[in-house]
Design an enzyme around this catalytic site. Structure first.
Site, PDB file in Angstrom:
ATOM      1  N   TYR A  18       0.826  -1.219   0.000  1.00 14.95           N
ATOM      2  CA  TYR A  18       0.000   0.000   0.000  1.00 14.95           C
ATOM      3  C   TYR A  18       0.860   1.270   0.000  1.00 14.95           C
ATOM      4  CZ  TYR A  18      -4.051  -2.961   0.489  1.00 14.95           C
ATOM      5  OH  TYR A  18      -5.012  -3.897   0.238  1.00 14.95           O
ATOM      6  N   GLN A  25     -15.193   3.656  -6.792  1.00 16.51           N
ATOM      7  CA  GLN A  25     -14.523   2.509  -6.171  1.00 16.51           C
ATOM      8  C   GLN A  25     -13.032   2.792  -6.048  1.00 16.51           C
ATOM      9  OE1 GLN A  25     -16.178  -1.388  -8.100  1.00 16.51           O
ATOM     10  NE2 GLN A  25     -16.522   0.257  -9.541  1.00 16.51           N
ATOM     11  N   HIS A  37     -14.814   2.516  -1.506  1.00 20.34           N
ATOM     12  CA  HIS A  37     -13.732   1.600  -1.133  1.00 20.34           C
ATOM     13  C   HIS A  37     -12.630   2.308  -0.339  1.00 20.34           C
ATOM     14  CE1 HIS A  37     -14.788  -1.554  -4.493  1.00 20.34           C
ATOM     15  NE2 HIS A  37     -15.664  -1.503  -3.513  1.00 20.34           N
ATOM     16  N   CYS A  75      -0.585   5.790  16.549  1.00 15.09           N
ATOM     17  CA  CYS A  75      -1.818   6.547  16.295  1.00 15.09           C
ATOM     18  C   CYS A  75      -1.747   7.873  17.042  1.00 15.09           C
ATOM     19  CB  CYS A  75      -3.029   5.735  16.776  1.00 15.09           C
ATOM     20  SG  CYS A  75      -4.560   6.702  16.757  1.00 15.09           S
ATOM     21  N   GLY A 109     -15.750   2.985 -16.503  1.00 12.77           N
ATOM     22  CA  GLY A 109     -14.432   2.389 -16.241  1.00 12.77           C
ATOM     23  C   GLY A 109     -14.396   1.340 -15.155  1.00 12.77           C
ATOM     24  N   THR A 110     -15.427   0.513 -15.099  1.00 15.14           N
ATOM     25  CA  THR A 110     -15.395  -0.579 -14.115  1.00 15.14           C
ATOM     26  C   THR A 110     -15.793  -1.885 -14.789  1.00 15.14           C
ATOM     27  OG1 THR A 110     -16.288  -1.407 -12.011  1.00 15.14           O
ATOM     28  CG2 THR A 110     -17.713   0.076 -13.255  1.00 15.14           C
ATOM     29  N   ALA A 126     -11.935   6.541 -21.570  1.00 19.62           N
ATOM     30  CA  ALA A 126     -12.694   7.472 -20.727  1.00 19.62           C
ATOM     31  C   ALA A 126     -12.464   8.922 -21.132  1.00 19.62           C
ATOM     32  CB  ALA A 126     -12.319   7.261 -19.256  1.00 19.62           C
TER      33      ALA A 126
END
Ligand code: OAD
Length: 242
Positions: A61, A96, A114, A141, A181-182, A227
């Protein structure tokens, strides 16, 4: 707002997926060069994977976040921002995507179903916060002071997407639904068109995609192409009534 054949559309819901950001240089998930062709989602995109190997997940990530930060909105994101600005009724973008390109283009009415890669969530206290740096298992945190359970504020497979109640309320009152676009592989987003066609009839449904998606036969209308080419043209058609 007229959308061809002189029909007036008041409330518009736009669902977007990775394809709208492809021409901004962000890889999609399931195309031939897609992220899930290179990385096994079972190893990075499930709560079990995050618990089993958090270092591996954080590295994945963190790298994705670095890539996303280099990207800039394209003509399709800009066209949707213009639609929101000029349309007298309501426009809600439900994306998303975990990038922030819709917001950068000027869209303000948006749900990131998402999640967002530039936000983090603490597994100890649940606080959600903006994220300026990489995450590791040592990240503390700032709200509760505990380390170990900071994670990207994104939805993993098996988790419930965000703001579903608000999304279905918007779907139930929309008269135009655009899907851009999905691939139509991932539920619940993949089920929105079915919901509109069979449970709440009346909304005009349009797919704008490079190729027909899994649920393409459920759409009333389809425009195939990149797109950056099909979205601005379709938006101008809506805004001018031609
Ligand atoms: P996919 O990678 O599944 O699908 C991308 C779609 O975009 C495909 O149908 C392509 O044909 C189309 N496409 C590619 N380039 C395009 C372009 N330039 N213009 C228009 N369309 C283009 O991505 P998503 O459908 O967004 O979830 O994937 C849905 C979810 O699966 C993601 O949000 C992510 C992933 O696993 C989570 O991580 C929870």
């Amino acid at each position: 707002m007229f959308g061809g054949f002189g029909r007036y559309y008041e409330n518009i819901v736009v669902l977007t997926g990775a394809g709208i950001s492809a021409e901004s240089g962000i890889a999609t998930f399931r195309d031939t060069d897609g992220i899930w062709t290179r990385v096994d989602p079972e190893k990075v995109a499930t709560p079990e994977a995050l618990a089993r190997d958090p270092d591996y997940c954080h590295a994945f990530y963190n790298a994705m976040r670095t890539e996303l930060r280099k990207a800039r909105p394209n003509a399709a994101h800009e066209a949707l921002a213009e639609l929101e600005q000029r349309h007298p009724g309501s426009v809600l973008v439900v994306t998303q995507n975990v990038d922030n390109l819709h917001r950068m283009a000027g869209t303000t009415s948006i749900i990131h179903m998402h999640g967002e890669m530039d936000r983090a969530r603490c597994g100890h206290c649940g606080t959600v916060m903006d994220l300026a740096c990489d995450l590791t298992t040592a990240t503390v945190c700032p709200a509760c002071g505990k380390a170990g359970l900071m994670r990207p504020h994104v939805v993993l497979f098996g988790e419930m997407p965000f703001e579903m109640e608000r999304i279905y309320q918007a779907l139930d009152s929309c008269d135009l639904f655009l899907s851009i676009g999905t691939s139509g592989n991932v539920y619940p987003a993949a089920g929105f068109v079915e919901h509109l066609r069979f449970r709440r009839r009346g909304a005009h449904t349009v797919e704008l995609n490079l190729e027909p998606s899994d649920g393409h036969s459920l759409f009333h209308e389809s425009r195939l192409g990149k797109a950056t080419e099909v979205v601005p043209v379709y938006v101008q058609r809506l805004l001018t009534g031609i």
